[in-house]
Design a protein around this motif. Structure first.
Motif, PDB file in Angstrom:
ATOM      1  N   UNK A 126       0.834  -1.208   0.000  1.00 25.26           N
ATOM      2  CA  UNK A 126       0.000   0.000   0.000  1.00 25.26           C
ATOM      3  C   UNK A 126       0.867   1.255   0.000  1.00 25.26           C
ATOM      4  N   UNK A 127       1.984   1.229   0.742  1.00 24.90           N
ATOM      5  CA  UNK A 127       2.878   2.400   0.761  1.00 24.90           C
ATOM      6  C   UNK A 127       3.454   2.645  -0.629  1.00 24.90           C
ATOM      7  N   UNK A 128       3.889   1.568  -1.271  1.00 25.98           N
ATOM      8  CA  UNK A 128       4.463   1.718  -2.617  1.00 25.98           C
ATOM      9  C   UNK A 128       3.421   2.290  -3.574  1.00 25.98           C
ATOM     10  N   UNK A 129       2.204   1.763  -3.458  1.00 31.47           N
ATOM     11  CA  UNK A 129       1.148   2.205  -4.373  1.00 31.47           C
ATOM     12  C   UNK A 129       0.816   3.676  -4.132  1.00 31.47           C
ATOM     13  N   UNK A 130       0.750   4.081  -2.869  1.00 34.42           N
ATOM     14  CA  UNK A 130       0.456   5.490  -2.560  1.00 34.42           C
ATOM     15  C   UNK A 130       1.553   6.379  -3.158  1.00 34.42           C
ATOM     16  N   UNK A 131       2.808   6.001  -2.912  1.00 37.82           N
ATOM     17  CA  UNK A 131       3.915   6.824  -3.404  1.00 37.82           C
ATOM     18  C   UNK A 131       3.902   6.880  -4.930  1.00 37.82           C
ATOM     19  N   UNK A 132       3.662   5.737  -5.588  1.00 43.03           N
ATOM     20  CA  UNK A 132       3.646   5.715  -7.061  1.00 43.03           C
ATOM     21  C   UNK A 132       2.561   6.645  -7.585  1.00 43.03           C
ATOM     22  N   UNK A 133       1.374   6.544  -6.975  1.00 41.93           N
ATOM     23  CA  UNK A 133       0.266   7.383  -7.442  1.00 41.93           C
ATOM     24  C   UNK A 133       0.577   8.855  -7.204  1.00 41.93           C
TER      25      UNK A 133
ATOM     26  N   UNK B 166       8.939   8.986   6.232  1.00 38.03           N
ATOM     27  CA  UNK B 166       7.957   9.385   7.260  1.00 38.03           C
ATOM     28  C   UNK B 166       7.338  10.735   6.886  1.00 38.03           C
ATOM     29  N   UNK B 167       8.168  11.681   6.517  1.00 33.52           N
ATOM     30  CA  UNK B 167       7.646  12.994   6.091  1.00 33.52           C
ATOM     31  C   UNK B 167       6.719  12.839   4.886  1.00 33.52           C
ATOM     32  N   UNK B 168       7.145  11.997   3.940  1.00 28.34           N
ATOM     33  CA  UNK B 168       6.377  11.827   2.697  1.00 28.34           C
ATOM     34  C   UNK B 168       4.975  11.283   3.013  1.00 28.34           C
ATOM     35  N   UNK B 169       4.904  10.257   3.872  1.00 26.96           N
ATOM     36  CA  UNK B 169       3.600   9.633   4.117  1.00 26.96           C
ATOM     37  C   UNK B 169       2.741  10.470   5.071  1.00 26.96           C
ATOM     38  N   UNK B 170       3.369  11.281   5.898  1.00 30.25           N
ATOM     39  CA  UNK B 170       2.572  12.238   6.685  1.00 30.25           C
ATOM     40  C   UNK B 170       1.955  13.255   5.724  1.00 30.25           C
TER      41      UNK B 170
ATOM     42  N   UNK C 182     -11.023  -4.679   4.664  1.00 25.68           N
ATOM     43  CA  UNK C 182      -9.784  -4.613   5.457  1.00 25.68           C
ATOM     44  C   UNK C 182      -9.900  -5.657   6.560  1.00 25.68           C
ATOM     45  N   UNK C 183      -8.892  -6.501   6.672  1.00 21.79           N
ATOM     46  CA  UNK C 183      -8.918  -7.559   7.696  1.00 21.79           C
ATOM     47  C   UNK C 183      -8.753  -6.943   9.087  1.00 21.79           C
TER      48      UNK C 183
ATOM     49  N   UNK D 133      -5.623  -0.625  12.112  1.00 16.69           N
ATOM     50  CA  UNK D 133      -5.777   0.819  11.970  1.00 16.69           C
ATOM     51  C   UNK D 133      -4.812   1.374  10.932  1.00 16.69           C
ATOM     52  N   UNK D 134      -3.562   0.900  10.991  1.00 22.36           N
ATOM     53  CA  UNK D 134      -2.568   1.357   9.999  1.00 22.36           C
ATOM     54  C   UNK D 134      -3.037   1.015   8.585  1.00 22.36           C
ATOM     55  N   UNK D 135      -3.524  -0.208   8.408  1.00 17.78           N
ATOM     56  CA  UNK D 135      -3.993  -0.604   7.065  1.00 17.78           C
ATOM     57  C   UNK D 135      -5.159   0.286   6.644  1.00 17.78           C
ATOM     58  N   UNK D 136      -6.052   0.603   7.580  1.00 16.63           N
ATOM     59  CA  UNK D 136      -7.195   1.464   7.254  1.00 16.63           C
ATOM     60  C   UNK D 136      -6.701   2.839   6.793  1.00 16.63           C
ATOM     61  N   UNK D 137      -5.730   3.396   7.512  1.00 14.90           N
ATOM     62  CA  UNK D 137      -5.151   4.681   7.086  1.00 14.90           C
ATOM     63  C   UNK D 137      -4.557   4.557   5.689  1.00 14.90           C
ATOM     64  N   UNK D 138      -3.803   3.473   5.468  1.00 15.03           N
ATOM     65  CA  UNK D 138      -3.122   3.304   4.176  1.00 15.03           C
ATOM     66  C   UNK D 138      -4.135   3.134   3.042  1.00 15.03           C
ATOM     67  N   UNK D 139      -5.174   2.338   3.281  1.00 15.07           N
ATOM     68  CA  UNK D 139      -6.172   2.110   2.221  1.00 15.07           C
ATOM     69  C   UNK D 139      -6.885   3.427   1.905  1.00 15.07           C
ATOM     70  N   UNK D 140      -7.263   4.158   2.956  1.00 15.29           N
ATOM     71  CA  UNK D 140      -7.935   5.446   2.739  1.00 15.29           C
ATOM     72  C   UNK D 140      -7.059   6.393   1.943  1.00 15.29           C
TER      73      UNK D 140
END
Ligand code: FAD
Length: 525
Positions: A16-23, A97-101, A146-147, A192-199
């Protein structure tokens, strides 16, 4: 045939992190998840990330430095790290960390500490982060995809759990407080982390598909150009395919091949079968095994809770007084309260006897433990369940479990005498800085003297030792040494050469996030 810039395989933290950054870097990104729900092993996690010398700590007055971070990483790696990957992780994790914040994930400092307080560069705080709990309703139609593992930790949140008395001591939490903080859709810790990432992924336009396992990589003129799904669909990736499919902890054949730890049980979902490892090996990728992997824990399956999942015992029952761990000889073999002190002994082999002296291992406890402490997440003092071996004497318990009776009696006598004196002279239980951060040494000790006595067989469980060999740019390397064009591996699909043999809470999730950003930047460049 559908075509994208980037295809990411796996919907855990790394994928999910990779996908967010790519997008966010402008790439058309598709993420495929094999399971019906997103989350993978990340959903099971406590949700902590380790980021040394991060800006949140600095803003709070912390005095961490890049030099201290590198010293600490080198110590924990125990010789098992690739210097270039270690350096990439040390320098890029604060940047990630800065990027994903900035992407929308509100990471915050957590009160947890470095595991190895004795290591050069260790800090007593400021390096571990997590996300605040989040309401799943922010995901709308994706909320059910989300599991969410059982247990209050995944509703409360990791840092909240620490404040309630410890992420691993949920049975001791104030039940009224827990109830007051719970709300139907609230997600915390790994879920919770996965929920944040998916959102965040949805907000940045990542296309997500669940129940779509990739089966094979497509290669043209040496370059990976797409994947074929298990259903036979061909999907094209113009910039790259990212393997974020986790480890192989739930694949017994690969566990046997790489781990050599009899009795292994998986602490991860059944979908973690090493698919990325197999797909990449098919086209010549190199596999790397982390020697002396210390990310090994002891645990057991609780048939009432999650019968297929190994429940970690090392930070719960094994640190509590009136418990000890013995082998078939009835002997203790390590400081039970520091799981990384236990790990190397699980691999011991005695050539004279042709056996592993410390596997199987057994958790032994007495009535005093049952009366005051929590077993398997039950409230302190709750009856010990019937699936746990029980006897009125240590000899009878030993016979029931196949342990040497004289050995067990002698060990219990010695351990009990030490416990009463307040110091474990044999294995110095509780004396590491890690143990001391939570309990005084004497608080982990208690005699084993009051019947009835109980025993549970403990099983090794771990973060897999092997993964794809990737370079500091997250590019998968061919067995001949060169990167395979168009192929990346992040998270547990890659060998942990950035952190090596040792284990520190938060390394894994932070590494997935960091190398996810690195891979995305490489594909965007
Ligand atoms: C109890 C517990 C607590 C933990 N706590 C922490 C912690 O606090 N901090 C930390 O850093 N680590 C922690 N860990 C370790 C951490 O959970 C994992 O190392 C981490 O989640 C791995 O992330 P990942 O994204 O690489 O893989 P995963 O999160 O496992 O995701 C991989 C995904 O890929 C999918 N997949 C597999 N094959 C395919 C395929 N063929 N096609 C498409 N998708 C596929 C899987 O279904 C899965 O969803 C903990 C582990 C446990 C068990």
């Amino acid at each position: 045939m559908s075509s994208h810039d980037v295809i990411v395989l796996g919907g855990g933290c790394a994928g999910l992190s990779t996908a967010i950054a790519s997008a966010m870097l402008g790439l058309d990104t598709l993420l495929l998840e094999a399971a019906p729900q997103l989350g993978g092993g990340t959903a099971n996690a406590s949700g902590f990330l380790w980021v040394g010398a991060n800006h949140l700590h600095a803003a709070a007055g912390g005095n961490d430095t890049p030099e201290a971070v590198r010293d600490y990483l080198h110590y924990v790696a125990a010789g098992g790290a690739d210097p270039a990957r270690l350096q990439a992780f040390a320098t890029q994790a604060p940047e990630a960390l800065r990027f994903f914040i900035a992407a929308g994930i509100p990471f915050r400092l957590s009160p947890r500490i470095d595991h190895y307080g004795m290591a050069p560069g260790a800090m007593a705080g400021g390096r571990i982060l997590d996300t605040p709990p989040i309401d799943a309703s922010v995901l709308d139609a994706w909320a059910d995809r989300v599991a969410v593992p059982a247990g209050p930790l995944h509703r409360l949140g990791g840092s909240e759990a620490v404040k309630l008395g410890g992420a691993n001591s949920q049975a001791a939490w104030d039940a009224a407080l827990v109830l007051a903080r719970e709300a139907p859709g609230r997600r915390g810790a790994g879920a919770g982390l996965v929920t944040w990432l998916v959102g965040t992924a949805l907000a940045h336009g990542v296309r997500l598909r669940v129940a779509t396992p990739a089966a094979r990589l497509v290669q043209e003129a040496g370059r990976v150009t797409g994947v074929v799904t298990a259903a036979g669909e061909v999907l094209t990736a113009r910039r790259g395919v990212v393997l974020a499919s986790g480890g192989y902890e739930s694949n017994p054949e690969l566990v046997d091949r790489f781990e050599a730890l009899p009795g292994w049980q998986s602490m991860f979902p059944p979908g973690l079968r090493g698919d990325g490892l197999v797909m990449a090996q098919e086209i010549g990728a190199a596999v790397h095994v982390i020697g002396n992997n210390l990310s090994i824990f002891l645990g057991f399956r609780n048939p009432e809770e999650a019968p297929d999942l190994c429940r970690l015992s090392g930070t719960q029952e094994l640190v509590a007084p009136h418990t000890m761990v013995v082998n078939r000889q009835g002997r203790r073999f390590a400081d039970e309260s520091f799981f990384q002190a236990v790990a190397p002994h699980l691999r011991s082999f005695d050539p004279a006897r042709g056996e592993r002296p410390n596997l199987p291992a057994f958790l032994i406890f007495d009535a005093q433990y049952g009366a005051g402490q929590s077993f398997a997440g039950r409230p302190p003092g709750a009856p010990i369940p019937g699936w746990v071996a029980r006897a009125d004497t240590l000899e009878a318990l030993a016979v029931q479990c196949g342990i040497d009776p004289a050995g067990l009696v002698a060990t219990a006598a010695r351990f009990s005498a030490d416990a009463l004196a307040g110091q474990d002279r044999e294995h110095h239980r509780g004396e590491t800085p890690w143990g001391l951060s939570r309990l005084a040494p004497a608080a982990t000790l208690g005699s084993i003297a009051q019947p009835p006595f109980h025993a549970v067989e403990l099983h090794p469980t771990a973060l897999a030792s092997a993964g794809l060999l990737a370079d500091s740019g997250a590019r998968v390397l061919h067995v001949r040494g060169q990167p395979i064009p168009g192929l990346y591996a992040v998270g547990n699909a890659a060998a942990r050469t950035e952190t090596g043999a040792g284990y520190q809470t938060g390394y894994s999730l932070a590494s997935g996030m960091t190398f996810g950003l690195i891979a995305a930047r490489d594909m965007a460049a």
